[in-house]
Scaffold this motif. Sequence first.
Motif, PDB file in Angstrom:
ATOM      1  N   GLY A  22       0.760  -0.924  -0.326  1.00  0.00           N
ATOM      2  CA  GLY A  22       0.021   0.272   0.189  1.00  0.00           C
ATOM      3  C   GLY A  22       0.937   1.262   0.040  1.00  0.00           C
ATOM      4  O   GLY A  22       2.252   1.310   0.510  1.00  0.00           O
ATOM      5  N   THR A  23       0.487   2.496  -0.426  1.00  0.00           N
ATOM      6  CA  THR A  23       1.348   3.678  -0.866  1.00  0.00           C
ATOM      7  C   THR A  23       1.029   4.125   1.186  1.00  0.00           C
ATOM      8  O   THR A  23       2.704   4.578   1.571  1.00  0.00           O
ATOM      9  CB  THR A  23      -0.324   5.076  -0.568  1.00  0.00           C
ATOM     10  OG1 THR A  23      -0.974   4.849  -0.362  1.00  0.00           O
ATOM     11  CG2 THR A  23      -0.594   4.137  -2.860  1.00  0.00           C
ATOM     12  N   ALA A  24       0.178   3.861   2.188  1.00  0.00           N
ATOM     13  CA  ALA A  24       0.812   3.899   3.494  1.00  0.00           C
ATOM     14  C   ALA A  24       1.082   2.580   4.740  1.00  0.00           C
ATOM     15  O   ALA A  24       2.285   3.215   4.828  1.00  0.00           O
ATOM     16  CB  ALA A  24      -0.849   4.853   4.639  1.00  0.00           C
ATOM     17  N   ASN A  25       0.328   1.472   3.725  1.00  0.00           N
ATOM     18  CA  ASN A  25       1.226   0.701   4.834  1.00  0.00           C
ATOM     19  C   ASN A  25       1.209  -0.858   4.366  1.00  0.00           C
ATOM     20  O   ASN A  25       0.417  -1.276   3.152  1.00  0.00           O
ATOM     21  CB  ASN A  25       0.037   0.017   5.596  1.00  0.00           C
ATOM     22  CG  ASN A  25      -0.305   1.680   6.613  1.00  0.00           C
ATOM     23  OD1 ASN A  25       0.318   1.608   7.668  1.00  0.00           O
ATOM     24  ND2 ASN A  25      -2.016   2.040   6.409  1.00  0.00           N
ATOM     25  N   GLY A 168      -7.469   5.299   0.405  1.00  0.00           N
ATOM     26  CA  GLY A 168      -5.771   4.183   1.329  1.00  0.00           C
ATOM     27  C   GLY A 168      -5.069   5.416   1.777  1.00  0.00           C
ATOM     28  O   GLY A 168      -6.071   6.742   1.743  1.00  0.00           O
ATOM     29  N   GLY A 169      -3.474   6.196   1.779  1.00  0.00           N
ATOM     30  CA  GLY A 169      -3.095   7.172   2.048  1.00  0.00           C
ATOM     31  C   GLY A 169      -2.818   8.135   1.075  1.00  0.00           C
ATOM     32  O   GLY A 169      -3.455   8.794   1.107  1.00  0.00           O
ATOM     33  N   GLY A 192      -5.939   9.742   2.403  1.00  0.00           N
ATOM     34  CA  GLY A 192      -6.156   9.935   3.395  1.00  0.00           C
ATOM     35  C   GLY A 192      -4.240  11.361   3.456  1.00  0.00           C
ATOM     36  O   GLY A 192      -4.670  11.853   4.172  1.00  0.00           O
ATOM     37  N   GLU A 217      -2.496  13.761  10.651  1.00  0.00           N
ATOM     38  CA  GLU A 217      -2.854  12.781  10.758  1.00  0.00           C
ATOM     39  C   GLU A 217      -3.415  12.618  12.071  1.00  0.00           C
ATOM     40  O   GLU A 217      -4.946  11.545  12.381  1.00  0.00           O
ATOM     41  CB  GLU A 217      -1.764  11.352  10.006  1.00  0.00           C
ATOM     42  CG  GLU A 217      -2.468  10.187  10.641  1.00  0.00           C
ATOM     43  CD  GLU A 217      -1.376   8.710   9.971  1.00  0.00           C
ATOM     44  OE1 GLU A 217      -0.426   9.122   9.877  1.00  0.00           O
ATOM     45  OE2 GLU A 217      -1.597   8.357   9.376  1.00  0.00           O
ATOM     46  N   LYS A 220      -6.397  13.843  11.952  1.00  0.00           N
ATOM     47  CA  LYS A 220      -7.608  13.458  11.499  1.00  0.00           C
ATOM     48  C   LYS A 220      -7.937  12.467  12.563  1.00  0.00           C
ATOM     49  O   LYS A 220      -9.544  12.133  12.370  1.00  0.00           O
ATOM     50  CB  LYS A 220      -6.746  12.931  11.101  1.00  0.00           C
ATOM     51  CG  LYS A 220      -8.407  12.148   9.054  1.00  0.00           C
ATOM     52  CD  LYS A 220      -7.465  12.279   8.086  1.00  0.00           C
ATOM     53  CE  LYS A 220      -5.750  10.656   8.234  1.00  0.00           C
ATOM     54  NZ  LYS A 220      -5.936  10.283   7.143  1.00  0.00           N
ATOM     55  N   LEU A 221      -7.745  11.291  12.705  1.00  0.00           N
ATOM     56  CA  LEU A 221      -7.369  10.789  13.740  1.00  0.00           C
ATOM     57  C   LEU A 221      -8.881  10.767  14.751  1.00  0.00           C
ATOM     58  O   LEU A 221     -10.087   9.702  15.214  1.00  0.00           O
ATOM     59  CB  LEU A 221      -6.872   9.261  14.154  1.00  0.00           C
ATOM     60  CG  LEU A 221      -5.954   8.767  13.100  1.00  0.00           C
ATOM     61  CD1 LEU A 221      -4.806   7.891  13.044  1.00  0.00           C
ATOM     62  CD2 LEU A 221      -6.551   8.097  12.375  1.00  0.00           C
ATOM     63  N   GLY A 296      -9.774  -0.416   2.905  1.00  0.00           N
ATOM     64  CA  GLY A 296      -8.819   0.889   3.166  1.00  0.00           C
ATOM     65  C   GLY A 296      -9.453   1.868   4.062  1.00  0.00           C
ATOM     66  O   GLY A 296     -10.004   1.947   5.122  1.00  0.00           O
ATOM     67  N   GLY A 297      -8.509   2.343   4.935  1.00  0.00           N
ATOM     68  CA  GLY A 297      -7.780   3.383   6.258  1.00  0.00           C
ATOM     69  C   GLY A 297      -9.171   4.194   6.063  1.00  0.00           C
ATOM     70  O   GLY A 297      -9.816   4.267   6.892  1.00  0.00           O
ATOM     71  N   GLY A 298      -9.456   4.898   4.989  1.00  0.00           N
ATOM     72  CA  GLY A 298     -10.073   6.060   4.736  1.00  0.00           C
ATOM     73  C   GLY A 298     -11.835   5.555   4.921  1.00  0.00           C
ATOM     74  O   GLY A 298     -12.472   7.199   5.137  1.00  0.00           O
ATOM     75  N   LEU A 300     -12.332   4.332   7.414  1.00  0.00           N
ATOM     76  CA  LEU A 300     -12.545   4.193   8.755  1.00  0.00           C
ATOM     77  C   LEU A 300     -13.344   6.059   8.953  1.00  0.00           C
ATOM     78  O   LEU A 300     -13.507   6.499   9.970  1.00  0.00           O
ATOM     79  CB  LEU A 300     -11.572   3.923   9.014  1.00  0.00           C
ATOM     80  CG  LEU A 300     -11.623   2.134   9.013  1.00  0.00           C
ATOM     81  CD1 LEU A 300      -9.949   1.955  10.318  1.00  0.00           C
ATOM     82  CD2 LEU A 300     -13.042   1.825  10.583  1.00  0.00           C
ATOM     83  N   LEU A 323      -9.454  -2.304   6.950  1.00  0.00           N
ATOM     84  CA  LEU A 323      -7.308  -1.895   6.380  1.00  0.00           C
ATOM     85  C   LEU A 323      -6.771  -3.686   6.262  1.00  0.00           C
ATOM     86  O   LEU A 323      -5.598  -3.101   5.425  1.00  0.00           O
ATOM     87  CB  LEU A 323      -7.055  -1.876   8.114  1.00  0.00           C
ATOM     88  CG  LEU A 323      -7.120   0.119   8.225  1.00  0.00           C
ATOM     89  CD1 LEU A 323      -6.654   0.077   9.287  1.00  0.00           C
ATOM     90  CD2 LEU A 323      -5.880   0.689   7.339  1.00  0.00           C
TER      91      LEU A 323
HETATM   92  P1  ADP Z   1      -2.647   2.311   1.976  1.00  0.00           P
HETATM   93  O1  ADP Z   1      -3.180   0.606   0.687  1.00  0.00           O
HETATM   94  O2  ADP Z   1      -2.287   3.262   0.170  1.00  0.00           O
HETATM   95  O3  ADP Z   1      -1.634   1.796   2.758  1.00  0.00           O
HETATM   96  P2  ADP Z   1      -4.290   1.862   4.372  1.00  0.00           P
HETATM   97  O4  ADP Z   1      -5.331   1.771   3.948  1.00  0.00           O
HETATM   98  O5  ADP Z   1      -3.311   1.344   5.011  1.00  0.00           O
HETATM   99  O6  ADP Z   1      -3.699   2.842   3.038  1.00  0.00           O
HETATM  100  O7  ADP Z   1      -4.831   3.441   4.684  1.00  0.00           O
HETATM  101  C1  ADP Z   1      -4.325   5.015   5.392  1.00  0.00           C
HETATM  102  C2  ADP Z   1      -4.818   5.363   5.646  1.00  0.00           C
HETATM  103  O8  ADP Z   1      -5.698   4.931   5.799  1.00  0.00           O
HETATM  104  C3  ADP Z   1      -3.894   6.876   6.002  1.00  0.00           C
HETATM  105  O9  ADP Z   1      -4.152   8.543   4.856  1.00  0.00           O
HETATM  106  C4  ADP Z   1      -4.681   6.790   7.394  1.00  0.00           C
HETATM  107  O10 ADP Z   1      -4.394   8.337   8.355  1.00  0.00           O
HETATM  108  C5  ADP Z   1      -5.621   6.768   7.422  1.00  0.00           C
HETATM  109  N1  ADP Z   1      -6.965   6.453   8.884  1.00  0.00           N
HETATM  110  C6  ADP Z   1      -6.627   4.816   9.210  1.00  0.00           C
HETATM  111  N2  ADP Z   1      -7.796   5.361  10.200  1.00  0.00           N
HETATM  112  C7  ADP Z   1      -8.321   6.545   9.773  1.00  0.00           C
HETATM  113  C8  ADP Z   1      -9.942   6.428  10.545  1.00  0.00           C
HETATM  114  N3  ADP Z   1      -9.670   6.207  12.061  1.00  0.00           N
HETATM  115  N4  ADP Z   1     -10.403   7.594   9.996  1.00  0.00           N
HETATM  116  C9  ADP Z   1      -9.847   8.073   9.437  1.00  0.00           C
HETATM  117  N5  ADP Z   1      -8.312   7.699   8.261  1.00  0.00           N
HETATM  118  C10 ADP Z   1      -7.868   6.777   8.629  1.00  0.00           C
END
Ligand code: ADP
Length: 353
Positions: A22-25, A168-169, A192, A217, A220-221, A296-298, A300, A323
């Motif tokens: 992933g771009t973030a994780n 995602g990120g 994100g 970040e 945001k959370l 994806g994290g977004g 959430l 995620l």
């Molecule tokens: P990628 O697949 O691009 O690696 P992820 O699916 O792992 O990305 O998501 C990472 C993004 O999700 C980050 O920008 C992180 O800040 C955001 N994120 C994670 N948890 C939350 C949340 N509870 N609320 C909002 N954004 C979140």
Amino acid sequence: MAWRPFGWLTSRFSHDIGIDLGTANTLVAVRGRGIVIDEPSVVAIDRTNRSVLAIGAEAKTMVGRTPAHIVAVRPLRDGVISDFEVTERMLHYFIHAAHTRSGLGLRGPRVMVGLPSGATEVEKRAVFDATRNAGAREVHLIEEPMAAAIGAGLPTFDARGSIIVDVGGGTTEVAVCAMGGIVVSTSIRVAGDEIDQAIMTYARQVHNMQIGEATAEQIKLEGASAFPLERERTVNFRGRDLTSSLPKTIEVSTVELRDAIAPAVAAVVDAVRKTLEITPAELVSDMMTQGVALAGGGALLPGLDRRISQETRFPAYVAESPLTCVVRGCTEALTALEALGRVGSQTAPARRR
Ligand code: ADP
Ligand code: MG
């Protein structure tokens, strides 16, 4: 330890590995053992000699805190590989760590790697080779939104259409899947990270205050949202006053925070709307009943589902464990390959010469 009469069979299967690059994780799952790696896609590099100092969580803590010659790189930040060498080293490290942590045997694993759908042939080749060099016996690549849809439990192999939104990120990917493939898809570089940037810009422009990326970040959370909250509240911003350079703390309401990130949220919603607009009509009616799945994290971000429902008139919901959808989808796709009689063994992209 349980007696396993078919131990040889399970041990054979346990060599299947799914990787969500992933771009973030980056997440790595081993079939039969679950997720064994879940770390930020960050590499800390010493610029003077290009040596790698740390990878993953340890490297992320270095972001914005290190001396100038140490840089924390996110090689996939925008959904494209900005640095092949660093990506390779990161992949290599994670595959080895997964191997060690799950106590796998010496035989090379079968690996399915999820890649952003915008990846070029050159990038696919690079990831393929890096995975191969890390000791994989067999390498398969899958487009991330497809993996996300499988991991979210959508009926991707059905004739019925289903739609997944992976926020995602660095990128948001929207895809309509049917019959085991992607029918239409949209990928934008707003997700994100862009929301974090919006929070930093807001602090600077409205409160004359500088905050770091990690702080943005965190804010945001704590308090960002895409739809009015039942109980609006305030969040603390801790940073530095741009005029006096002194530390400063302010309180910001969640209403104001929502306004600050509104353009980024609107871009995500627009991507969903535009994808729905170009989806063949026959598939749209299936999707009306099934709804839009968010991964994806977004996903959430509180209220993103309601916001998408409101603006597209399609029901939307957050997939279970958003995620981990991609990585689970990757391992499941390996199982599907088996069922299909290993037709996927030609997934190596054409060699460029
Ligand atoms: P990628 O697949 O691009 O690696 P992820 O699916 O792992 O990305 O998501 C990472 C993004 O999700 C980050 O920008 C992180 O800040 C955001 N994120 C994670 N948890 C939350 C949340 N509870 N609320 C909002 N954004 C979140
Ligand atoms: Mg992802």
